[in-house]
Design a protein around this motif. Structure first.
Motif, PDB file in Angstrom:
ATOM      1  N   LEU A 171      -5.961  12.002   1.397  1.00 12.83           N
ATOM      2  CA  LEU A 171      -6.978  12.190   2.433  1.00 12.83           C
ATOM      3  C   LEU A 171      -8.087  11.155   2.281  1.00 12.83           C
ATOM      4  N   LYS A 172      -8.514  10.921   1.039  1.00 16.68           N
ATOM      5  CA  LYS A 172      -9.572   9.948   0.781  1.00 16.68           C
ATOM      6  C   LYS A 172      -9.130   8.534   1.149  1.00 16.68           C
ATOM      7  N   ILE A 173      -7.897   8.162   0.794  1.00 19.71           N
ATOM      8  CA  ILE A 173      -7.378   6.832   1.133  1.00 19.71           C
ATOM      9  C   ILE A 173      -7.315   6.659   2.636  1.00 19.71           C
ATOM     10  N   ARG A 174      -6.811   7.699   3.324  1.00 20.41           N
ATOM     11  CA  ARG A 174      -6.704   7.605   4.784  1.00 20.41           C
ATOM     12  C   ARG A 174      -8.087   7.522   5.442  1.00 20.41           C
ATOM     13  N   GLU A 175      -9.040   8.292   4.924  1.00 19.83           N
ATOM     14  CA  GLU A 175     -10.405   8.231   5.463  1.00 19.83           C
ATOM     15  C   GLU A 175     -11.022   6.854   5.240  1.00 19.83           C
ATOM     16  N   ILE A 223     -11.279   0.317   9.237  1.00 18.71           N
ATOM     17  CA  ILE A 223     -10.717  -0.256  10.472  1.00 18.71           C
ATOM     18  C   ILE A 223     -11.747  -0.212  11.595  1.00 18.71           C
ATOM     19  N   GLN A 224     -12.542   0.851  11.627  1.00 22.54           N
ATOM     20  CA  GLN A 224     -13.559   0.959  12.681  1.00 22.54           C
ATOM     21  C   GLN A 224     -14.644  -0.109  12.564  1.00 22.54           C
ATOM     22  N   ILE A 234      -0.952  -1.098  13.208  1.00 21.31           N
ATOM     23  CA  ILE A 234      -2.106  -0.506  12.522  1.00 21.31           C
ATOM     24  C   ILE A 234      -1.816   0.967  12.228  1.00 21.31           C
ATOM     25  N   LEU A 235      -1.239   1.670  13.205  1.00 19.96           N
ATOM     26  CA  LEU A 235      -0.887   3.082  13.019  1.00 19.96           C
ATOM     27  C   LEU A 235       0.095   3.254  11.870  1.00 19.96           C
ATOM     28  N   ALA A 236       1.034   2.311  11.733  1.00 18.39           N
ATOM     29  CA  ALA A 236       2.038   2.410  10.669  1.00 18.39           C
ATOM     30  C   ALA A 236       1.383   2.434   9.304  1.00 18.39           C
ATOM     31  N   ARG A 237       0.274   1.720   9.154  1.00 19.43           N
ATOM     32  CA  ARG A 237      -0.394   1.686   7.847  1.00 19.43           C
ATOM     33  C   ARG A 237      -1.229   2.948   7.620  1.00 19.43           C
ATOM     34  N   VAL A 238      -1.886   3.396   8.668  1.00 20.29           N
ATOM     35  CA  VAL A 238      -2.751   4.575   8.525  1.00 20.29           C
ATOM     36  C   VAL A 238      -1.932   5.838   8.284  1.00 20.29           C
ATOM     37  N   ILE A 239      -0.773   5.921   8.901  1.00 25.62           N
ATOM     38  CA  ILE A 239       0.022   7.156   8.809  1.00 25.62           C
ATOM     39  C   ILE A 239       1.198   6.997   7.846  1.00 25.62           C
ATOM     40  N   GLY A 240       2.162   6.156   8.196  1.00 27.88           N
ATOM     41  CA  GLY A 240       3.384   6.046   7.407  1.00 27.88           C
ATOM     42  C   GLY A 240       3.167   5.544   5.998  1.00 27.88           C
ATOM     43  N   ASP A 241       2.426   4.456   5.843  1.00 27.66           N
ATOM     44  CA  ASP A 241       2.236   3.877   4.512  1.00 27.66           C
ATOM     45  C   ASP A 241       1.460   4.807   3.592  1.00 27.66           C
ATOM     46  N   VAL A 242       0.458   5.495   4.124  1.00 31.35           N
ATOM     47  CA  VAL A 242      -0.308   6.435   3.300  1.00 31.35           C
ATOM     48  C   VAL A 242       0.571   7.612   2.885  1.00 31.35           C
ATOM     49  N   ASN A 243       1.354   8.140   3.823  1.00 28.56           N
ATOM     50  CA  ASN A 243       2.233   9.276   3.503  1.00 28.56           C
ATOM     51  C   ASN A 243       3.234   8.930   2.402  1.00 28.56           C
ATOM     52  N   ALA A 245       3.902  -0.218   0.154  1.00 27.23           N
ATOM     53  CA  ALA A 245       3.035   0.523   1.080  1.00 27.23           C
ATOM     54  C   ALA A 245       1.590   0.446   0.618  1.00 27.23           C
ATOM     55  N   ALA A 246       1.376   0.601  -0.695  1.00 26.91           N
ATOM     56  CA  ALA A 246       0.015   0.487  -1.231  1.00 26.91           C
ATOM     57  C   ALA A 246      -0.547  -0.905  -0.987  1.00 26.91           C
ATOM     58  N   GLU A 247       0.293  -1.920  -1.146  1.00 29.90           N
ATOM     59  CA  GLU A 247      -0.148  -3.301  -0.905  1.00 29.90           C
ATOM     60  C   GLU A 247      -0.581  -3.494   0.543  1.00 29.90           C
ATOM     61  N   ARG A 248       0.160  -2.889   1.468  1.00 30.36           N
ATOM     62  CA  ARG A 248      -0.183  -3.011   2.896  1.00 30.36           C
ATOM     63  C   ARG A 248      -1.491  -2.287   3.205  1.00 30.36           C
ATOM     64  N   ILE A 249      -1.719  -1.155   2.541  1.00 27.49           N
ATOM     65  CA  ILE A 249      -2.967  -0.411   2.755  1.00 27.49           C
ATOM     66  C   ILE A 249      -4.154  -1.223   2.255  1.00 27.49           C
ATOM     67  N   PHE A 250      -4.035  -1.751   1.040  1.00 28.51           N
ATOM     68  CA  PHE A 250      -5.144  -2.515   0.469  1.00 28.51           C
ATOM     69  C   PHE A 250      -5.329  -3.854   1.188  1.00 28.51           C
ATOM     70  N   ASP A 251      -4.259  -4.347   1.801  1.00 28.89           N
ATOM     71  CA  ASP A 251      -4.377  -5.572   2.603  1.00 28.89           C
ATOM     72  C   ASP A 251      -5.354  -5.352   3.762  1.00 28.89           C
TER      73      ASP A 251
END
Length: 592
Positions: free
Chosen positions: A106-110, A116-117, A132-141, A322-328
């Protein structure tokens, strides 16, 4: 401007896997107390697991050999208590870790959503929304299992492996060495697999992102697809992208599936060497039956965790991308930010000054869209911007709201340089309307009051009446409580635009920007909304970008934008009298 398409794999900076893991696990440090409780439970459960084979050894070599049945029953009762404690401890640590993991996700997604905002329009202009959605939803999950298993599996299994190796070495170094001699072979094989597999999982993530972006774009444009009877072409594109994702997955998982067999082969070889060396070389009479059984149990206790660690390592390789894409995304700098020491912009009158402004988009810094543009707009004036497509009309109004930062010069509102005030205080005093009359899923009331959630019913109704939206709203079944979707399919384009006007009206901006806001309205509705527009423009500094020149004749000043700047400036009458660029544009518009 460079745009990443749905068929183009995203570019990504190569980063250290160790750095990515440390950054990911840093999120868990906020739950130190819970982790301490998990660590205690781990110590208890792993300790019980490690001593369990010793119960077997003692039962056979001491109690069974000596026919001590009473002692055997006592040992069994103690073993049962330990087993129940093991079950309870394992269950408790699993529940605690599940709670920690969900909080971390939850914290990572927040953090990801909040960051992003803050990103500029350039970020959103240069990539499909679906990616962008793929990273916020799929990669975090996809991080869930990795985070949970890192504590509930990685730590206890690693401790178990080390503990078993130590116990075996203490009890019989030769048997321990014979059973574990294949570990270096396993380590080399795992290293080779992970290097190749990680790259393949990165490719899979990118192909999944492409597919996600296509589906999002396809659903958003479904009316266009059906309108042009392009279902077959769209289906072919979908099959192509889905096939690319499937092939990427097969290539990645085919290599990842080598983890299990590699462990099993080394396990079997270690078991063979244990019995071969123990019986053939040491002699069966040199090693007790209980010791052999204990070693066999320890061998399973050693290789089972190794298999689990290999599976975890497989998950790590799979999900690290997935973590790499999130931190990217998190490392993508916000280009438009408040300067250090930026102040709140006080209530403004609406004076706007461009002072030798030059601007170029980030992807083409050498090609200036505007060059040395200067003008002064007094409070309450209505300025119309006209000119050919791509001349820079929308760019000028975007710069006033500081959606982009300028290359040279200054932009001042009531004498305040807009980069010296907070963006929030600047944009709260502006109203921006575009031809994209976007509505949020919710009630009509929610949409009108979006910019001012605490607006009273009277304010909301007054705003709707001012732009002639009240009458059609009241004809709906539930009036202002009517539920509408993002597409607003139950409303006409004109009605959607009227709601957007009401939304702007209720926030009472001091500077109003209408960027071709009536371009999607039919002539009848446009006549209906003209009175509302006059209410909007009243006592406000307004910038109106319009392709229908007939709608801006009453503007105080008209800027003709071309050749990277303002080529003409004046009222409609003045510009028509000059018979210059505006005169030609106006004549051309009448002939259409």
């Amino acid at each position: 401007m460079s745009v990443n398409s749905i068929r183009e794999d995203e570019r990504q900076e190569e980063v250290s896997k160790k750095q990515t893991l440390l950054r990911l696990y840093r999120y868990m440090l906020s739950y130190r107390k819970e982790l301490a409780w998990v660590a205690l439970l781990l110590a208890v459960t792993v300790g019980i697991s490690l001593i369990s084979p010793l119960f077997i050894e003692r039962a056979i070599d001491v109690h069974v050999v000596n026919r001590d049945w009473k002692g055997l029953l006592s040992l069994g009762a103690v073993a049962l208590v330990f087993y129940l404690a093991l079950l309870a401890g394992t269950r408790a640590r699993t529940l605690v870790m599940a709670k920690i993991t969900n909080q971390v996700l939850l914290k990572i997604r927040e953090d990801l959503y909040s960051h992003i905002q803050t990103l500029s329009f350039h970020f959103f202009d240069s990539r499909p929304t679906g990616k962008i959605l793929a990273r916020v939803i799929g990669d975090v999950n996809s991080l869930k299992e990795m985070l949970t298993d890192s504590v509930t599996q990685l730590v206890p299994e690693f401790i178990t492996v080390v503990g078993v190796a130590v116990i075996m070495a203490v009890k019989n170094p030769i048997l321990a060495l014979s059973a574990l001699i294949t570990v270096p072979i396993l380590t080399g094989g795992l290293f080779f697999i992970q290097v190749t597999a990680h790259k393949r999982w990165q490719i899979f993530r990118k192909k999944s992102s492409n597919l996600n972006a296509f589906i999002h774009e396809d659903m958003a444009g479904i009316r266009m697809i059906q309108g042009f009877a392009a279902e077959e072409e769209s289906r072919e594109d979908f099959y192509m992208l889905a096939d690319e994702q499937r092939n990427a997955f097969i290539r990645a998982v085919r290599l990842a599936d080598c983890f299990g067999p590699l462990v099993d082969i080394n396990w079997g070889l270690g078991g063979f060497l244990l019995y071969f060396i123990g019986i053939r070389l040491l002699g069966a009479d040199q090693v007790g039956v209980g010791t052999f059984l204990a070693f066999s149990t320890y061998l399973s206790m050693f290789w089972n965790p190794i298999r689990n660690l290999a599976n975890f390592y497989n998950k790590l390789v799979t999900n690290l991308s997935a973590a790499e894409r999130i931190f990217d995304i998190l490392d993508t700098p916000a280009e438009i930010v408040d300067r250090e020491g930026a102040k709140e912009l006080p209530p403004i009158r609406g004076e706007v000054r461009f002072d030798h402004v030059t601007f170029a988009y980030e992807d083409e810094p050498e090609r200036n869209v505007l060059e040395d543009v200067s003008f002064l707009v007094k409070p309450g004036q209505t300025i119309a911007l006209v000119g050919p497509t791509g001349a820079g009309k929308t760019t000028i109004v975007n710069l006033i709201s500081r959606f982009y930062d300028i290359k040279q010069g200054n932009i001042l509102v009531d004498g305040y340089e807009i980069r010296d005030v907070t963006m929030k205080s600047l944009r709260r005093q502006m109203g921006v309307m575009t031809q994209d009359n976007f509505l949020f899923t919710g009630t009509i009331r929610d949409n009108i009051c979006y910019g001012k959630p605490d607006a009273s019913r009277e304010e909301m109704t007054a705003a709707a009446k001012a732009v002639n939206a009240h009458d059609f709203i009241m004809k709906l079944e539930k009036g202002y409580d009517t539920w509408i979707s993002e597409r607003g399919s139950q409303l006409s384009i004109g009605q959607r635009q009227l709601l957007a006007f009401a939304r702007t009206m209720v926030s009472d901006p001091r500077i109003l920007i209408l960027d071709e806001a009536t371009s999607s309205i039919d002539t009848h509705t446009e006549l209906l909304v003209q009175e509302g527009i006059l209410h909007l423009l009243e006592n406000r500094t307004s910038f109106v970008v319009a392709h229908r020149l007939s709608t801006i004749r009453s503007a105080d000043r008209i800027f003709v934008i071309d050749r990277k700047g303002i080529v003409e400036d004046g009222s409609h009458e003045e510009l028509m009298a000059r018979r210059g660029a505006y005169y030609e544009l106006y004549r051309a518009s009448l002939e259409q």
